[in-house]
Design an enzyme around this catalytic site. Structure first.
Site, short mmCIF file in Angstrom:
data_model
loop_
_atom_site.label_atom_id
_atom_site.label_comp_id
_atom_site.label_asym_id
_atom_site.label_seq_id
_atom_site.Cartn_x
_atom_site.Cartn_y
_atom_site.Cartn_z
N LYS A 210 10.76 41.94 26.58
CA LYS A 210 11.13 40.58 26.18
C LYS A 210 10.79 40.37 24.70
CE LYS A 210 9.96 35.79 27.13
NZ LYS A 210 9.18 34.87 27.94
N GLU A 216 2.93 49.74 24.01
CA GLU A 216 3.19 50.82 24.97
C GLU A 216 4.69 51.15 25.00
OE1 GLU A 216 1.42 48.12 25.50
OE2 GLU A 216 -0.29 48.47 26.82
N GLY A 271 7.92 36.93 31.61
CA GLY A 271 8.03 38.38 31.84
C GLY A 271 7.93 38.75 33.30
N ARG A 272 6.97 38.14 34.01
CA ARG A 272 6.75 38.52 35.41
C ARG A 272 7.79 37.92 36.36
NH1 ARG A 272 2.63 35.80 33.09
NH2 ARG A 272 2.03 33.74 33.85
N GLU A 357 -1.67 37.27 36.85
CA GLU A 357 -1.38 36.77 35.50
C GLU A 357 -1.11 35.26 35.56
OE1 GLU A 357 1.74 38.56 32.97
OE2 GLU A 357 0.27 39.98 32.25
N HIS A 388 -6.43 53.90 57.55
CA HIS A 388 -7.32 55.07 57.49
C HIS A 388 -8.07 55.08 56.17
CE1 HIS A 388 -5.40 56.63 61.12
NE2 HIS A 388 -4.34 56.02 60.63
N LYS A 516 -5.66 43.39 23.77
CA LYS A 516 -4.53 44.04 23.07
C LYS A 516 -4.84 44.14 21.59
CE LYS A 516 -0.39 42.31 25.30
NZ LYS A 516 0.77 41.45 25.18
O1 F6P Z 1 0.55 42.07 29.23
C1 F6P Z 1 1.14 40.86 29.10
C2 F6P Z 1 2.64 40.86 29.03
O2 F6P Z 1 3.00 39.92 28.07
C3 F6P Z 1 3.28 40.52 30.37
O3 F6P Z 1 3.23 39.19 30.68
C4 F6P Z 1 4.66 41.07 30.16
O4 F6P Z 1 5.36 41.16 31.37
C5 F6P Z 1 4.32 42.39 29.53
O5 F6P Z 1 3.22 42.11 28.69
C6 F6P Z 1 5.43 43.05 28.77
O6 F6P Z 1 5.92 42.26 27.74
P1 F6P Z 1 7.28 42.57 27.03
O7 F6P Z 1 8.38 42.46 28.02
O8 F6P Z 1 7.40 41.54 25.93
O9 F6P Z 1 7.22 43.97 26.46
#
Ligand code: F6P
Length: 553
Positions: A210, A216, A271-272, A357, A388, A516
């Site tokens: 987003k 990452e 995002g979620r 979150e 188990h 972060k």
């Molecule tokens: O770790 C927090 C966060 O902002 C989440 O809420 C989100 O889903 C994720 O990082 C990834 O964000 P993006 O889609 O902006 O890369």
């Protein structure tokens, strides 16, 4: 938890629930079942293709009534209407949370900051349709003219967990020809192991972010791009193989993605909650657009149920209020999600982000410190495997652990009596949680085995299972696009309802920022010793030195 008391804990509805809890202390579920043969029928509701047995809860009609009174006191109905209307319910970021608009293509106009959301959603769905068809019928190919065989979705958090859950859940609906891979972690193993198996000529990369600012995702995408260019030998081939889904088109372009290959995301989708947007492209590519639309339709059916069903028969509301009951009145610290279905094995991971979150908050909307608990720890795993592993702690540990059993009535893979076996295991667990085993029963069982009296006395306490552990059993006919859509939307609304009761902002996530930023601050110093680093303390410094020495830096 601090004083003075907030309006919530001071309310008569809250106090009534405290009283009811005290009354129920001496009426375990065993007794409630024995006293009322109709209990299971009365505490059974349906909606959007899902059925919920919530009879195995520490619940009476009075408690249910009081929970709904609390929901009404917290103006749940108004807040729900505000959410669905597109009001700025995310108050700290001054945004609506309009994920429901993503699955309601037939809606009337919804304007957000002068933009018609519904038109944007429909235009994007149409673009997705064309793209998915073109890839699938091979009119859109790779740079060398070969058909795509693999899709790599690079994204993390909400740009990963929802699509991954659904891709795996809907494997029986997978159209042949395209395999989907997910890369999320900055641990290089994931991208290296994934790329190793792929042919660059037939691989399509989706950069899913987003913000297009998540380290990452960007670092993994760079590795993928370098790998791709090196093997294919032409930089211009990137345009045929790299797509992005983002609200930050400029950053995607800077990265080298052709603007024509960028699908939009919007500030008004969290995002979620983004699975339903173009972030769902890996799903659509894997199962086809018709099935993706069926997924949206299932979620929409749950939205309609959430909007229209009376609170007492409303799946998300009932499940949310039961969660409040255990978190705030019985001291439950966790909530287990136990899918008894291999296809739904990633459900706990997705719900962890969705719920933790959203509900991991410590102040209310006015910024006052909460004097009650907000979201519990969400955890879980696939049944029967968990039986188990961690079920021992559920049955005989010292903690209260409410659980949701999620199970389809029919399987996609009938073999021997496996599905009946699975269902029997699920019912066995929820009944064991409810009834437990008394000391007398344990003694009688051991006596029946012919054990000596002294051994019985020694062993019996270890065999006691206190029971009275609450659970819900959530069922669907079969795992299909529609039922998976409804299931995920159900939990989204459950989370929302709990946020309303706790009076928190369920749609921000400020807590993730600090770590972060510190990581970004520490990285240069791991690589270069003399780089100034604000994040300095003896533990951090020592561990940096330890890392550098191990890596001979
Ligand atoms: O770790 C927090 C966060 O902002 C989440 O809420 C989100 O889903 C994720 O990082 C990834 O964000 P993006 O889609 O902006 O890369």
């Amino acid at each position: 938890m601090t004083s003075p008391k907030t309006a919530l804990t001071n309310s008569s509805q809250w106090k009534e629930l405290e009283n009811l809890r005290a009354h129920l202390e001496n009426s375990p579920m065993r007794t409630l079942f024995a006293d009322d043969p109709e209990r299971a029928k009365r505490y059974f509701i349906n909606g959007a293709g899902l059925s919920l047995d919530f009879s195995r809860n520490r619940l009476t009609d009075d408690v249910l009534k009081a929970l709904m009174a609390l929901a009404r006191h917290c103006k749940l109905e108004d807040r729900r209407a505000a959410l669905l209307r597109g009001e700025k319910v995310n108050i700290t970021e001054d945004r609506p949370a309009l994920h429901t608009a993503l699955r309601n293509p037939g809606a009337d106009t919804i304007m957000v900051d002068g933009q018609d959301v519904v038109a944007e959603v429909n235009a994007t769905l149409a673009r997705m349709d064309t793209f998915v068809q073109d890839v699938r019928n091979q009119s859109r190919t790779g740079f060398t003219g070969k058909a795509f065989t693999d899709v790599v979705s690079i994204g993390i958090g909400g740009s990963f967990l929802g699509p991954k859950l659904v891709t795996e859940a809907l494997q029986p609906f997978r159209a042949p020809g395209l395999s989907c891979h997910y890369v999320a972690n900055i641990d290089g193993t994931e991208i290296c192991e994934t790329l190793e198996r792929l042919d660059p000529e037939t691989t399509l990369f989706l950069v899913q972010s987003k913000s297009f600012g998540t380290r990452e995702t960007l670092e993994n995408s760079k590795v993928a791009r370098d790998w791709f260019i090196e093997r294919i030998g032409h930089e211009q081939a990137v345009a045929s193989h790299f797509m992005a889904v983002t609200a930050n088109k400029a950053a995607a372009q800077d990265f080298g993605i052709d603007p024509a290959n960028v699908f939009p995301m919007w500030d008004w989708v969290g995002g979620r909650y983004s699975l339903w947007s173009a972030i769902g492209l890996p799903v659509a590519l894997t199962i086809g657009m018709e099935n993706f639309r069926a997924l949206l339709a299932g979620a929409y059916a749950m939205d309609t149920h959430f909007r229209d069903a009376p609170l007492e028969k409303n799946l998300p509301v009932v499940m949310a209020m039961l969660g409040i009951w255990y978190s705030n009145f019985w001291g439950a610290e966790t909530h287990a999600i136990l899918p008894y279905d291999h296809y739904l094995r990633n459900l706990p991971d997705h719900l962890q982000q969705l719920d933790m979150e959203s509900s991991g908050k410590r102040v209310n909307q006015q910024g006052e410190t909460l004097d009650y608990h907000s979201g519990p720890v969400i955890w879980g795993g696939v049944g029967a495997n968990g039986q188990h592993a961690y079920h021992q702690l559920i049955h005989q540990g010292t903690r209260l652990i409410p659980a949701d059993f999620v199970i389809p009535l029919q399987t996609h893979n009938p073999v021997a009596t496996h599905h009946a076996d699975l269902f029997a295991n699920c019912l066995g667990q929820s009944r064991a949680m409810m009834t437990g085993k008394t000391l007398e029963e344990a003694r009688a069982e051991l006596a029946a085995s012919g054990m000596a009296e002294t051994d019985i006395e020694r062993l019996a306490p270890h065999k006691v299972i206190p029971g009275n552990q609450p659970s819900n059993t959530l069922m669907m006919n079969k795992v299909t696009p529609e039922t998976v859509g409804a299931l995920i939307a159900l939990y989204e609304h459950r989370t929302f309802v709990q946020g309303v009761i706790w009076d928190i902002d369920s749609f921000d996530q400020w807590g993730v920022e600090l770590g972060k930023k510190l990581g970004e601050n520490i990285l240069p110093r791991l690589l270069q010793p003399d780089t100034p680093c604000e994040a300095s303390d003896s533990a951090t410094d020592n561990l940096i030195a330890f890392f550098r020495s191990a890596n001979r830096l």
